[in-house]
Design a protein around this motif. Structure first.
Motif, PDB file in Angstrom:
ATOM      1  N   VAL A  21       0.841  -1.201   0.000  1.00  0.00           N
ATOM      2  CA  VAL A  21       0.000   0.000   0.000  1.00  0.00           C
ATOM      3  C   VAL A  21       0.874   1.248   0.000  1.00  0.00           C
ATOM      4  O   VAL A  21       0.592   2.219  -0.713  1.00  0.00           O
ATOM      5  CB  VAL A  21      -0.946  -0.007   1.222  1.00  0.00           C
ATOM      6  CG1 VAL A  21      -1.648   1.336   1.366  1.00  0.00           C
ATOM      7  CG2 VAL A  21      -1.971  -1.119   1.088  1.00  0.00           C
ATOM      8  N   TRP A  25       0.848   4.156  -2.793  1.00  0.00           N
ATOM      9  CA  TRP A  25       0.595   5.523  -2.339  1.00  0.00           C
ATOM     10  C   TRP A  25       1.697   6.470  -2.815  1.00  0.00           C
ATOM     11  O   TRP A  25       1.430   7.573  -3.296  1.00  0.00           O
ATOM     12  CB  TRP A  25       0.479   5.538  -0.821  1.00  0.00           C
ATOM     13  CG  TRP A  25       0.288   6.908  -0.244  1.00  0.00           C
ATOM     14  CD1 TRP A  25       1.257   7.759   0.211  1.00  0.00           C
ATOM     15  CD2 TRP A  25      -0.950   7.606  -0.106  1.00  0.00           C
ATOM     16  NE1 TRP A  25       0.697   8.940   0.645  1.00  0.00           N
ATOM     17  CE2 TRP A  25      -0.652   8.880   0.465  1.00  0.00           C
ATOM     18  CE3 TRP A  25      -2.275   7.280  -0.401  1.00  0.00           C
ATOM     19  CZ2 TRP A  25      -1.647   9.812   0.741  1.00  0.00           C
ATOM     20  CZ3 TRP A  25      -3.259   8.221  -0.116  1.00  0.00           C
ATOM     21  CH2 TRP A  25      -2.949   9.461   0.446  1.00  0.00           C
ATOM     22  N   ASN A  29       1.268   9.669  -5.500  1.00  0.00           N
ATOM     23  CA  ASN A  29       1.603  11.029  -5.092  1.00  0.00           C
ATOM     24  C   ASN A  29       2.857  11.566  -5.782  1.00  0.00           C
ATOM     25  O   ASN A  29       3.316  12.662  -5.460  1.00  0.00           O
ATOM     26  CB  ASN A  29       1.802  11.080  -3.572  1.00  0.00           C
ATOM     27  CG  ASN A  29       0.493  11.078  -2.816  1.00  0.00           C
ATOM     28  OD1 ASN A  29      -0.116  12.124  -2.614  1.00  0.00           O
ATOM     29  ND2 ASN A  29       0.038   9.909  -2.428  1.00  0.00           N
ATOM     30  N   ILE A  94       0.576   2.864   7.943  1.00  0.00           N
ATOM     31  CA  ILE A  94       0.044   3.534   6.762  1.00  0.00           C
ATOM     32  C   ILE A  94      -0.313   4.984   7.093  1.00  0.00           C
ATOM     33  O   ILE A  94      -0.097   5.894   6.298  1.00  0.00           O
ATOM     34  CB  ILE A  94      -1.183   2.766   6.229  1.00  0.00           C
ATOM     35  CG1 ILE A  94      -0.751   1.371   5.754  1.00  0.00           C
ATOM     36  CG2 ILE A  94      -1.846   3.521   5.092  1.00  0.00           C
ATOM     37  CD1 ILE A  94      -1.901   0.477   5.343  1.00  0.00           C
ATOM     38  N   ILE A  98       1.090   8.607   5.374  1.00  0.00           N
ATOM     39  CA  ILE A  98       0.241   9.649   4.817  1.00  0.00           C
ATOM     40  C   ILE A  98       0.514  10.995   5.484  1.00  0.00           C
ATOM     41  O   ILE A  98       0.592  12.035   4.841  1.00  0.00           O
ATOM     42  CB  ILE A  98      -1.245   9.258   4.965  1.00  0.00           C
ATOM     43  CG1 ILE A  98      -1.537   8.000   4.130  1.00  0.00           C
ATOM     44  CG2 ILE A  98      -2.163  10.398   4.530  1.00  0.00           C
ATOM     45  CD1 ILE A  98      -2.919   7.435   4.352  1.00  0.00           C
TER      46      ILE A  98
END
Length: 248
Positions: A21, A25, A29, A94, A98
């Protein structure tokens, strides 16, 4: 029902999910380039996507339940607790990815790996006598390291962009304009740099500042530095960190 499925799973599965993940991600981005060479983007993202599918499938597939003995119930309770712990850990992992944006490698890493200590594949010293208008930090660092005729480089103009790392032999008067050369990923990144002679540079500049240096090469006036050739700068201007800070 959820815990009945999770109880059979072990920590490696959840860590795999976190890694996959995180990779997707970063790609979404536009930050994957901080960790992986662009030529490996497709392979990395496809592998991460396959990993997510396999992890999800592993939670869907049911495993035979334990028997109803006291030992079986104890194992179920232990696995349930472990499942909760690893799921919470993965959520925090996670979440941290972020909330905390990825960052480029810094002068601390450059010091650990020693600027210009690795082997860099690029334009060699033979080309330094020709047109050097398009030379960047990597090309000039290679030319300075490999050239047997540094006098032939003297007087050559250069405009280079990179971050500041200190010359370990004369950190008060000489700094490197530095970039990281990446062949595969950030783990193998090698710091390459071009020395700049600016007495008392710390009075106006700071480690890890991104700057553009304009000047010409000459013999190093420093009596402490072991760098034979440096840029004598005409101008040192602060700049923003580029979207792709590494060189390839």
């Amino acid at each position: 029902m959820l815990f009945d499925n999770l109880r059979q799973r072990w920590i490696g599965v959840v860590l795999t999910l976190v890694a996959c993940v995180a990779t997707v991600w970063l790609w979404l981005n536009g930050d994957l380039g901080l960790y992986v060479h662009p030529r490996y983007f497709a392979f990395t993202v496809i592998a991460a996507a396959c990993g997510i599918v396999l992890v999800v499938a592993s939670f869907v597939v049911r495993v035979p339940a334990d028997d109803a003995t006291d030992g079986g119930r104890a194992r179920r309770a232990w696995r349930r607790g472990l499942s909760v712990a690893v799921v919470v850990a993965s959520v925090f992992g996670i979440g941290a990815l972020i909330v905390l944006p990825p960052a480029t490698l810094t002068s601390a890493t450059a010091d650990q790996r020693s600027v210009n200590s690795g082997t860099v594949v690029g334009s060699g010293a033979q080309q330094a006598a020709g047109d050097t208008a398009d030379y960047g930090v990597k090309e000039w660092a290679t030319a300075l390291r490999q050239s047997t005729d540094l006098q032939g480089i003297a007087g050559k103009p250069a405009t280079l962009t990179g971050f500041i790392s200190a010359d370990p032999d004369d950190p008060d008067n000489v700094f490197f304009i530095t970039r990281f050369f990446v062949t595969c990923c950030a783990a193998d990144a090698q710091p390459v740099g071009v020395p700049v002679y600016q007495p008392d540079w710390k009075s106006s500049l700071t480690l890890d500042d991104w700057v553009e240096v304009t000047g010409a090469f000459d013999l190093n006036p420093s009596v402490k530095s072991r760098q034979p050739m440096v840029i004598l700068p005409q101008q040192v201007s602060p700049v923003d960190e580029p979207s792709d800070p590494y060189v390839y």
